[in-house]
Motif scaffolding. Structure first.
Motif, PDB file in Angstrom:
ATOM      1  N   ASN A  61     112.847  42.940  48.517  1.00 15.41           N
ATOM      2  CA  ASN A  61     113.386  43.723  47.655  1.00 15.41           C
ATOM      3  C   ASN A  61     113.389  43.437  46.106  1.00 15.41           C
ATOM      4  OD1 ASN A  61     113.245  45.791  49.671  1.00 15.41           O
ATOM      5  ND2 ASN A  61     115.316  45.818  50.066  1.00 15.41           N
ATOM      6  N   LEU A  62     113.202  44.089  45.262  1.00 13.37           N
ATOM      7  CA  LEU A  62     113.361  43.839  43.616  1.00 13.37           C
ATOM      8  C   LEU A  62     114.319  44.929  43.189  1.00 13.37           C
ATOM      9  CD1 LEU A  62     113.139  41.784  41.298  1.00 13.37           C
ATOM     10  CD2 LEU A  62     111.038  43.209  40.768  1.00 13.37           C
ATOM     11  N   LYS A  63     115.518  44.655  42.713  1.00 17.05           N
ATOM     12  CA  LYS A  63     116.453  45.576  41.785  1.00 17.05           C
ATOM     13  C   LYS A  63     116.103  45.381  40.616  1.00 17.05           C
ATOM     14  CE  LYS A  63     121.113  47.301  41.890  1.00 17.05           C
ATOM     15  NZ  LYS A  63     121.379  47.073  40.422  1.00 17.05           N
ATOM     16  N   ILE A  64     115.844  46.568  39.920  1.00 14.31           N
ATOM     17  CA  ILE A  64     115.627  46.518  38.474  1.00 14.31           C
ATOM     18  C   ILE A  64     116.596  47.478  37.775  1.00 14.31           C
ATOM     19  CG2 ILE A  64     113.708  47.080  36.565  1.00 14.31           C
ATOM     20  CD1 ILE A  64     111.697  47.051  38.985  1.00 14.31           C
ATOM     21  N   ASP A  65     117.124  46.704  36.661  1.00 18.07           N
ATOM     22  CA  ASP A  65     118.276  47.685  36.114  1.00 18.07           C
ATOM     23  C   ASP A  65     117.750  47.893  34.799  1.00 18.07           C
ATOM     24  OD1 ASP A  65     120.281  47.658  38.016  1.00 18.07           O
ATOM     25  OD2 ASP A  65     120.677  45.598  37.666  1.00 18.07           O
ATOM     26  N   SER A  66     118.172  48.950  34.107  1.00 14.83           N
ATOM     27  CA  SER A  66     117.788  49.270  32.915  1.00 14.83           C
ATOM     28  C   SER A  66     118.357  48.399  31.855  1.00 14.83           C
ATOM     29  CB  SER A  66     118.045  50.742  32.591  1.00 14.83           C
ATOM     30  OG  SER A  66     118.075  51.152  31.076  1.00 14.83           O
ATOM     31  N   PRO A  67     117.714  47.842  30.621  1.00 17.19           N
ATOM     32  CA  PRO A  67     118.422  47.053  29.779  1.00 17.19           C
ATOM     33  C   PRO A  67     119.324  47.567  28.972  1.00 17.19           C
ATOM     34  CG  PRO A  67     116.320  47.675  28.846  1.00 17.19           C
ATOM     35  CD  PRO A  67     116.340  48.094  30.436  1.00 17.19           C
ATOM     36  N   LEU A  68     119.791  48.922  29.001  1.00 19.18           N
ATOM     37  CA  LEU A  68     120.650  49.584  28.183  1.00 19.18           C
ATOM     38  C   LEU A  68     121.719  49.943  29.209  1.00 19.18           C
ATOM     39  CD1 LEU A  68     121.682  51.111  25.740  1.00 19.18           C
ATOM     40  CD2 LEU A  68     120.457  53.165  26.127  1.00 19.18           C
ATOM     41  N   VAL A  69     122.940  49.575  28.935  1.00 18.09           N
ATOM     42  CA  VAL A  69     124.184  49.534  29.839  1.00 18.09           C
ATOM     43  C   VAL A  69     125.158  50.501  28.869  1.00 18.09           C
ATOM     44  CG1 VAL A  69     126.027  48.586  30.934  1.00 18.09           C
ATOM     45  CG2 VAL A  69     123.769  47.659  31.237  1.00 18.09           C
ATOM     46  N   VAL A  70     125.765  51.507  29.365  1.00 22.01           N
ATOM     47  CA  VAL A  70     126.624  52.329  28.772  1.00 22.01           C
ATOM     48  C   VAL A  70     128.028  52.426  29.506  1.00 22.01           C
ATOM     49  CG1 VAL A  70     127.246  54.712  27.631  1.00 22.01           C
ATOM     50  CG2 VAL A  70     124.763  53.804  27.884  1.00 22.01           C
ATOM     51  N   SER A  71     129.201  52.148  28.609  1.00 22.97           N
ATOM     52  CA  SER A  71     130.446  52.354  29.366  1.00 22.97           C
ATOM     53  C   SER A  71     131.367  53.159  28.294  1.00 22.97           C
ATOM     54  CB  SER A  71     130.913  51.177  29.553  1.00 22.97           C
ATOM     55  OG  SER A  71     131.125  50.043  28.524  1.00 22.97           O
ATOM     56  N   LYS A  72     132.492  53.310  28.747  1.00 25.21           N
ATOM     57  CA  LYS A  72     133.540  54.404  27.826  1.00 25.21           C
ATOM     58  C   LYS A  72     134.951  53.925  28.501  1.00 25.21           C
ATOM     59  CE  LYS A  72     131.688  58.131  27.522  1.00 25.21           C
ATOM     60  NZ  LYS A  72     131.807  59.417  27.033  1.00 25.21           N
ATOM     61  N   ALA A  73     135.936  54.332  27.447  1.00 25.29           N
ATOM     62  CA  ALA A  73     137.338  54.002  28.176  1.00 25.29           C
ATOM     63  C   ALA A  73     138.350  54.464  27.208  1.00 25.29           C
ATOM     64  CB  ALA A  73     137.728  52.433  28.326  1.00 25.29           C
ATOM     65  N   PHE A  74     138.993  55.260  27.616  1.00 26.42           N
ATOM     66  CA  PHE A  74     140.352  55.698  26.861  1.00 26.42           C
ATOM     67  C   PHE A  74     141.447  54.745  27.093  1.00 26.42           C
ATOM     68  CE2 PHE A  74     138.619  60.233  27.916  1.00 26.42           C
ATOM     69  CZ  PHE A  74     138.455  60.879  26.634  1.00 26.42           C
ATOM     70  N   THR A  75     141.998  54.505  25.794  1.00 29.81           N
ATOM     71  CA  THR A  75     143.172  53.686  25.680  1.00 29.81           C
ATOM     72  C   THR A  75     144.123  54.219  24.806  1.00 29.81           C
ATOM     73  OG1 THR A  75     141.567  51.854  25.871  1.00 29.81           O
ATOM     74  CG2 THR A  75     143.751  51.234  25.182  1.00 29.81           C
ATOM     75  N   ASN A  93     122.473  46.123  24.978  1.00 28.41           N
ATOM     76  CA  ASN A  93     121.271  45.972  25.174  1.00 28.41           C
ATOM     77  C   ASN A  93     121.018  44.575  25.915  1.00 28.41           C
ATOM     78  OD1 ASN A  93     118.504  45.537  25.504  1.00 28.41           O
ATOM     79  ND2 ASN A  93     118.357  45.701  23.063  1.00 28.41           N
ATOM     80  N   ASN A  94     120.627  44.453  27.114  1.00 32.71           N
ATOM     81  CA  ASN A  94     120.691  43.250  28.116  1.00 32.71           C
ATOM     82  C   ASN A  94     119.302  42.842  28.201  1.00 32.71           C
ATOM     83  OD1 ASN A  94     123.362  42.867  28.837  1.00 32.71           O
ATOM     84  ND2 ASN A  94     123.074  44.420  30.388  1.00 32.71           N
ATOM     85  N   GLY A  95     118.278  43.533  27.569  1.00 35.27           N
ATOM     86  CA  GLY A  95     116.982  43.182  27.328  1.00 35.27           C
ATOM     87  C   GLY A  95     116.752  42.077  26.363  1.00 35.27           C
ATOM     88  N   THR A  96     115.214  41.897  26.594  1.00 36.97           N
ATOM     89  CA  THR A  96     114.691  40.955  25.376  1.00 36.97           C
ATOM     90  C   THR A  96     114.133  41.434  24.343  1.00 36.97           C
ATOM     91  OG1 THR A  96     112.863  40.780  26.784  1.00 36.97           O
ATOM     92  CG2 THR A  96     114.622  39.143  27.409  1.00 36.97           C
ATOM     93  N   ALA A  97     114.043  42.677  24.346  1.00 40.81           N
ATOM     94  CA  ALA A  97     113.302  43.551  23.222  1.00 40.81           C
ATOM     95  C   ALA A  97     114.296  44.447  22.472  1.00 40.81           C
ATOM     96  CB  ALA A  97     112.179  44.251  23.574  1.00 40.81           C
ATOM     97  N   PRO A  98     114.400  44.704  21.260  1.00 41.33           N
ATOM     98  CA  PRO A  98     115.247  45.887  20.607  1.00 41.33           C
ATOM     99  C   PRO A  98     114.747  47.164  21.169  1.00 41.33           C
ATOM    100  CG  PRO A  98     113.239  45.120  19.173  1.00 41.33           C
ATOM    101  CD  PRO A  98     113.174  44.308  20.240  1.00 41.33           C
ATOM    102  N   LEU A  99     115.835  47.948  21.164  1.00 47.42           N
ATOM    103  CA  LEU A  99     115.870  49.394  21.591  1.00 47.42           C
ATOM    104  C   LEU A  99     115.967  50.332  20.296  1.00 47.42           C
ATOM    105  CD1 LEU A  99     118.500  49.231  24.775  1.00 47.42           C
ATOM    106  CD2 LEU A  99     115.999  49.192  24.627  1.00 47.42           C
ATOM    107  N   THR A 100     115.128  51.270  20.448  1.00 43.92           N
ATOM    108  CA  THR A 100     115.314  52.305  19.206  1.00 43.92           C
ATOM    109  C   THR A 100     115.862  53.517  19.794  1.00 43.92           C
ATOM    110  OG1 THR A 100     113.059  51.750  18.375  1.00 43.92           O
ATOM    111  CG2 THR A 100     113.892  54.031  18.056  1.00 43.92           C
ATOM    112  N   ALA A 148     118.169  43.006  20.756  1.00 43.76           N
ATOM    113  CA  ALA A 148     118.143  42.477  22.158  1.00 43.76           C
ATOM    114  C   ALA A 148     119.662  41.509  22.103  1.00 43.76           C
ATOM    115  CB  ALA A 148     116.779  41.752  22.368  1.00 43.76           C
ATOM    116  N   GLY A 149     120.187  41.705  23.377  1.00 49.23           N
ATOM    117  CA  GLY A 149     121.338  40.912  23.655  1.00 49.23           C
ATOM    118  C   GLY A 149     122.607  41.335  22.801  1.00 49.23           C
ATOM    119  N   LYS A 150     122.577  42.330  22.235  1.00 47.69           N
ATOM    120  CA  LYS A 150     123.640  42.758  21.185  1.00 47.69           C
ATOM    121  C   LYS A 150     124.523  43.877  21.848  1.00 47.69           C
ATOM    122  CE  LYS A 150     123.075  40.018  17.908  1.00 47.69           C
ATOM    123  NZ  LYS A 150     123.776  38.858  17.505  1.00 47.69           N
TER     124      LYS A 150
END
Length: 204
Positions: A61-75, A93-100, A148-150
């Motif tokens: 098995n190969l698990k593939i995750d999207s490079p775009l990870v979203v999170s949020k938090a009330f504080t 952006n956990n990928g190696t290419a920029p996201l538009t 990428a990576g930001k």
């Protein structure tokens, strides 16, 4: 390509032959923010040997995750009505290419119209965002680029009110899976779902 093959060879008795392949998943064809692909070698159909024995099927098995990870938090997660508090929305952006990034809008109170945004402050990683706005209970931007990576974090200051005085109320802010439009060089990139909850009381 999608097919791997190995030519003829000999494996000495008691020895092991290992063949390694480097693979690159195409994010644009992933069916969700996280996908598992299964590779199976059929011992009867995919393996040819001079031996009269048929090897067993093997799979990996190969698990593939999207490079775009979203999170949020009330504080904080418990506040008084009328008290200024924060909601952070983070894009990574956990990928190696920029996201538009495409147009994005979020009702921070789940559409109840009980929260009013005072300000929206982007972090340094959000430097390429156009049309960033916080009006009423909505935060939005028109477009952008996430390198990428930001990481881009939106720090949202808001105040909440109650539907009924004296009765505490819980608000849940949810961004559904795919709710942050984005593409890379291969096509659409699907983001994960993200949610956070805050409880508002009349007073402490």
């Amino acid at each position: 390509g999608t097919v791997a093959s190995v030519g003829a060879g000999t494996v000495a008795p008691g020895q092991t032959c290992t063949v390694k392949f480097n693979v690159t998943p195409e994010v644009g064809v992933i069916a969700g923010a996280s996908t598992t692909r299964i590779n199976t070698i059929n011992g009867k159909n995919d393996f040819v040997s001079d031996s009269l024995l048929t090897p067993a099927n093997v799979s990996a098995n190969l698990k593939i995750d999207s490079p775009l990870v979203v999170s949020k938090a009330f504080t904080p997660s418990n506040i008084a009505a009328g008290e200024q508090a924060s909601l952070s929305i983070r894009f990574v952006n956990n990928g190696t290419a920029p996201l538009t990034l495409g147009k994005f809008t979020d009702d921070i109170d789940g559409g109840t119209a009980r929260m009013a945004i005072d300000s929206v402050t982007p972090s340094a990683g959000c430097s390429v965002l156009t049309g960033l706005s916080g009006t009423g209970n909505k935060v939005s931007y028109d477009s952008g680029t996430l390198a990428a990576g930001k990481t881009c974090t939106l720090d949202i200051k808001y105040k909440a009110s109650l539907s009924t005085a004296g009765a505490q109320q819980t608000f849940t802010n949810t961004i559904p899976a795919g709710g942050v439009p984005a593409t890379d060089g291969d096509g659409p990139v699907l983001s994960n779902a993200a949610a956070s909850t805050v409880t508002v009381r009349d007073r402490f």
